[in-house]
Scaffold this motif. Structure first.
Motif, PDB file in Angstrom:
ATOM      1  N   GLN A  26      39.621 -14.322  63.650  1.00 19.94           N
ATOM      2  CA  GLN A  26      40.682 -14.105  62.657  1.00 19.94           C
ATOM      3  C   GLN A  26      40.115 -14.197  61.239  1.00 19.94           C
ATOM      4  N   ALA A  27      39.151 -15.104  61.034  1.00 15.89           N
ATOM      5  CA  ALA A  27      38.542 -15.246  59.704  1.00 15.89           C
ATOM      6  C   ALA A  27      37.810 -13.949  59.317  1.00 15.89           C
ATOM      7  N   LEU A  28      37.159 -13.302  60.294  1.00 17.05           N
ATOM      8  CA  LEU A  28      36.473 -12.030  60.017  1.00 17.05           C
ATOM      9  C   LEU A  28      37.486 -10.942  59.631  1.00 17.05           C
ATOM     10  N   VAL A  29      38.612 -10.924  60.348  1.00 16.79           N
ATOM     11  CA  VAL A  29      39.667  -9.940  60.044  1.00 16.79           C
ATOM     12  C   VAL A  29      40.214 -10.182  58.633  1.00 16.79           C
ATOM     13  N   ASN A  30      40.471 -11.444  58.314  1.00 18.92           N
ATOM     14  CA  ASN A  30      41.010 -11.766  56.980  1.00 18.92           C
ATOM     15  C   ASN A  30      40.034 -11.344  55.891  1.00 18.92           C
ATOM     16  N   LYS A  31      38.739 -11.619  56.134  1.00 18.65           N
ATOM     17  CA  LYS A  31      37.708 -11.274  55.147  1.00 18.65           C
ATOM     18  C   LYS A  31      37.653  -9.749  54.947  1.00 18.65           C
ATOM     19  N   ALA A  32      37.706  -9.019  56.064  1.00 17.69           N
ATOM     20  CA  ALA A  32      37.660  -7.549  55.974  1.00 17.69           C
ATOM     21  C   ALA A  32      38.855  -7.030  55.168  1.00 17.69           C
ATOM     22  N   ASN A  33      40.020  -7.633  55.400  1.00 17.79           N
ATOM     23  CA  ASN A  33      41.229  -7.173  54.706  1.00 17.79           C
ATOM     24  C   ASN A  33      41.240  -7.522  53.221  1.00 17.79           C
ATOM     25  N   LYS A  34      40.405  -8.479  52.831  1.00 19.01           N
ATOM     26  CA  LYS A  34      40.383  -8.890  51.416  1.00 19.01           C
ATOM     27  C   LYS A  34      39.538  -7.951  50.557  1.00 19.01           C
ATOM     28  N   ILE A 110      40.981   8.841  52.959  1.00 21.23           N
ATOM     29  CA  ILE A 110      41.583  10.142  52.624  1.00 21.23           C
ATOM     30  C   ILE A 110      40.507  11.092  52.092  1.00 21.23           C
ATOM     31  N   ALA A 111      40.546  12.340  52.576  1.00 23.43           N
ATOM     32  CA  ALA A 111      39.609  13.365  52.079  1.00 23.43           C
ATOM     33  C   ALA A 111      40.382  14.348  51.204  1.00 23.43           C
ATOM     34  N   ARG A 112      39.840  14.582  50.000  1.00 19.05           N
ATOM     35  CA  ARG A 112      40.519  15.474  49.053  1.00 19.05           C
ATOM     36  C   ARG A 112      39.601  16.594  48.599  1.00 19.05           C
ATOM     37  N   GLN A 113      40.228  17.725  48.292  1.00 20.27           N
ATOM     38  CA  GLN A 113      39.508  18.856  47.686  1.00 20.27           C
ATOM     39  C   GLN A 113      39.247  18.540  46.206  1.00 20.27           C
ATOM     40  N   PRO A 114      38.381  19.369  45.553  1.00 21.51           N
ATOM     41  CA  PRO A 114      38.099  19.105  44.139  1.00 21.51           C
ATOM     42  C   PRO A 114      39.366  19.123  43.251  1.00 21.51           C
ATOM     43  N   ASP A 115      40.390  19.897  43.656  1.00 19.87           N
ATOM     44  CA  ASP A 115      41.646  19.907  42.868  1.00 19.87           C
ATOM     45  C   ASP A 115      42.547  18.727  43.248  1.00 19.87           C
ATOM     46  N   SER A 116      41.978  17.798  44.043  1.00 18.51           N
ATOM     47  CA  SER A 116      42.649  16.557  44.432  1.00 18.51           C
ATOM     48  C   SER A 116      43.672  16.703  45.573  1.00 18.51           C
ATOM     49  N   LYS A 117      43.821  17.938  46.071  1.00 19.36           N
ATOM     50  CA  LYS A 117      44.734  18.152  47.209  1.00 19.36           C
ATOM     51  C   LYS A 117      44.168  17.453  48.452  1.00 19.36           C
ATOM     52  N   PRO A 118      44.962  16.561  49.078  1.00 23.67           N
ATOM     53  CA  PRO A 118      44.454  15.887  50.285  1.00 23.67           C
ATOM     54  C   PRO A 118      44.492  16.815  51.498  1.00 23.67           C
ATOM     55  N   VAL A 119      43.459  16.728  52.366  1.00 20.63           N
ATOM     56  CA  VAL A 119      43.421  17.605  53.550  1.00 20.63           C
ATOM     57  C   VAL A 119      43.246  16.829  54.856  1.00 20.63           C
ATOM     58  N   ALA A 120      42.913  15.549  54.769  1.00 19.48           N
ATOM     59  CA  ALA A 120      42.729  14.760  55.994  1.00 19.48           C
ATOM     60  C   ALA A 120      42.903  13.282  55.678  1.00 19.48           C
ATOM     61  N   PHE A 121      43.414  12.544  56.675  1.00 23.76           N
ATOM     62  CA  PHE A 121      43.503  11.091  56.469  1.00 23.76           C
ATOM     63  C   PHE A 121      43.285  10.354  57.780  1.00 23.76           C
ATOM     64  N   SER A 122      42.876   9.098  57.630  1.00 23.06           N
ATOM     65  CA  SER A 122      42.896   8.177  58.760  1.00 23.06           C
ATOM     66  C   SER A 122      43.641   6.925  58.312  1.00 23.06           C
ATOM     67  N   HIS A 123      44.596   6.507  59.132  1.00 21.27           N
ATOM     68  CA  HIS A 123      45.260   5.206  58.951  1.00 21.27           C
ATOM     69  C   HIS A 123      44.528   4.250  59.885  1.00 21.27           C
ATOM     70  N   PHE A 124      43.978   3.168  59.313  1.00 14.61           N
ATOM     71  CA  PHE A 124      43.296   2.198  60.169  1.00 14.61           C
ATOM     72  C   PHE A 124      43.618   0.784  59.717  1.00 14.61           C
ATOM     73  N   ARG A 125      43.349  -0.150  60.597  1.00 13.38           N
ATOM     74  CA  ARG A 125      43.585  -1.563  60.249  1.00 13.38           C
ATOM     75  C   ARG A 125      42.474  -2.439  60.803  1.00 13.38           C
ATOM     76  N   PHE A 126      42.175  -3.495  60.071  1.00 12.88           N
ATOM     77  CA  PHE A 126      41.352  -4.579  60.608  1.00 12.88           C
ATOM     78  C   PHE A 126      42.353  -5.524  61.251  1.00 12.88           C
ATOM     79  N   ASP A 127      42.173  -5.807  62.535  1.00 13.16           N
ATOM     80  CA  ASP A 127      43.216  -6.571  63.220  1.00 13.16           C
ATOM     81  C   ASP A 127      42.643  -7.293  64.438  1.00 13.16           C
ATOM     82  N   MET A 128      43.458  -8.171  65.011  1.00 13.26           N
ATOM     83  CA  MET A 128      43.109  -8.813  66.281  1.00 13.26           C
ATOM     84  C   MET A 128      43.737  -7.980  67.398  1.00 13.26           C
TER      85      MET A 128
END
Ligand SMILES: CC(=O)SCCNC(=O)CCNC(=O)[C@H](O)C(C)(C)COP(=O)(O)OP(=O)(O)OC[C@H]1O[C@@H](n2cnc3c(N)ncnc32)[C@H](O)[C@@H]1OP(=O)(O)O
Length: 221
Positions: A26-34, A110-128
């Motif tokens: 849990q301490a590793l997860v907390n550290k990653a989230n900080k 998030i991946a963005r084009q040079p005009d800042s338009k987003p084209v891909a994302f990943s939602h992820f979490r550090f968790d137990m």
């Protein structure tokens, strides 16, 4: 009598060790989230230039994203996944999906084009997860026009770099069995069925599988 008390002493000791192990995880997860920006140390992984794509990557907590980006994330998720959720007993619920995706623990790559338009994302979490510290990849979603150009592979490798650098035991994710080509993608990237993935039986069949890749630095643990 003597044997019984020796056994219970051993059990107490094992319980103590398990509690200490969970606290360390849990301490590793907390550290990653900080972390302010888990991608900051990896300068070369902040851009992707290949197969006609020229993209910049950023990594932020959901609370730091502007409302336009959040709206695009929710919209892409719905376009890519709603029909698949509705083909199984998961169903689709806009409100619950939004709650999950805007949770304060949700990180975004998030991946963005040079005009800042987003084209891909990943939602992820550090968790137990079942007592282990993990990087859980909730979503990896690309716009149609940027698929099969190596971007999904690159983003997953960035997640692995972020997760393993934070000493997470594995990168783990859930795939719907009826999502075509997706299991092939993860298998091509050396993911395998996780030990926590449920197995179909006579009474229950599951529409999903859990795949993971272990942190090689920690495999013996
Ligand atoms: C945890 C989750 O999020 S599960 C949900 C996954 N997301 C989705 O279903 C949303 C729609 N799909 C996508 O966003 C993308 O297609 C992803 C994320 C699945 C894959 O990303 P892409 O950038 O298209 O894949 P990428 O080009 O990196 O492919 C790497 C390798 O994976 C394999 N692969 C990728 N897509 C497929 C496919 N549809 N069928 C078979 N193999 C595939 C191939 O081996 C490929 O290498 P190659 O192109 O040299 O043959």
């Amino acid at each position: 009598m003597g044997r019984k008390s020796a056994k219970s002493k051993e059990k107490r000791q094992q319980r103590k060790e398990e509690i200490a192990r969970l606290a360390a995880s849990q301490a590793l997860v907390n550290k990653a989230n900080k972390q302010e920006d888990p991608l900051a140390p990896f300068f070369v992984f902040r851009s992707f230039e290949k197969n006609g794509l020229c993209l910049t990557l950023e990594c932020k907590l959901s609370g730091s994203l502007d409302s336009e980006t959040i709206d695009w994330i929710l919209d892409l998720e719905k376009r890519n996944m709603k029909a698949l959720y509705e083909q199984c007993d998961w169903g689709w619920n806009d409100k619950l999906k939004k709650e999950e995706m805007t949770d304060e623990r949700a990180w975004y790559l998030i991946a963005r084009q040079p005009d800042s338009k987003p084209v891909a994302f990943s939602h992820f979490r550090f968790d137990m997860d079942y007592g282990d510290e993990v990087l859980y990849c909730y979503e990896l979603q690309l716009e149609k026009e940027v698929r099969r150009k190596g971007l999904g592979k690159f983003m997953l490798q960035v997640l692995e770099l972020i997760g393993f650098t934070a000493n997470m035991k594995k990168v783990i994710l859930t795939v719907l069995k009826h999502n075509p080509g997706v299991k092939e993608f993860f298998i091509a990237l050396k993911y395998s069925i996780d030990e926590t993935s449920p197995e179909d039986n006579m009474i229950e069949q599951y529409p999903y599988e859990i795949l993971s890749k272990k942190n090689k630095k920690l495999v013996s643990n």
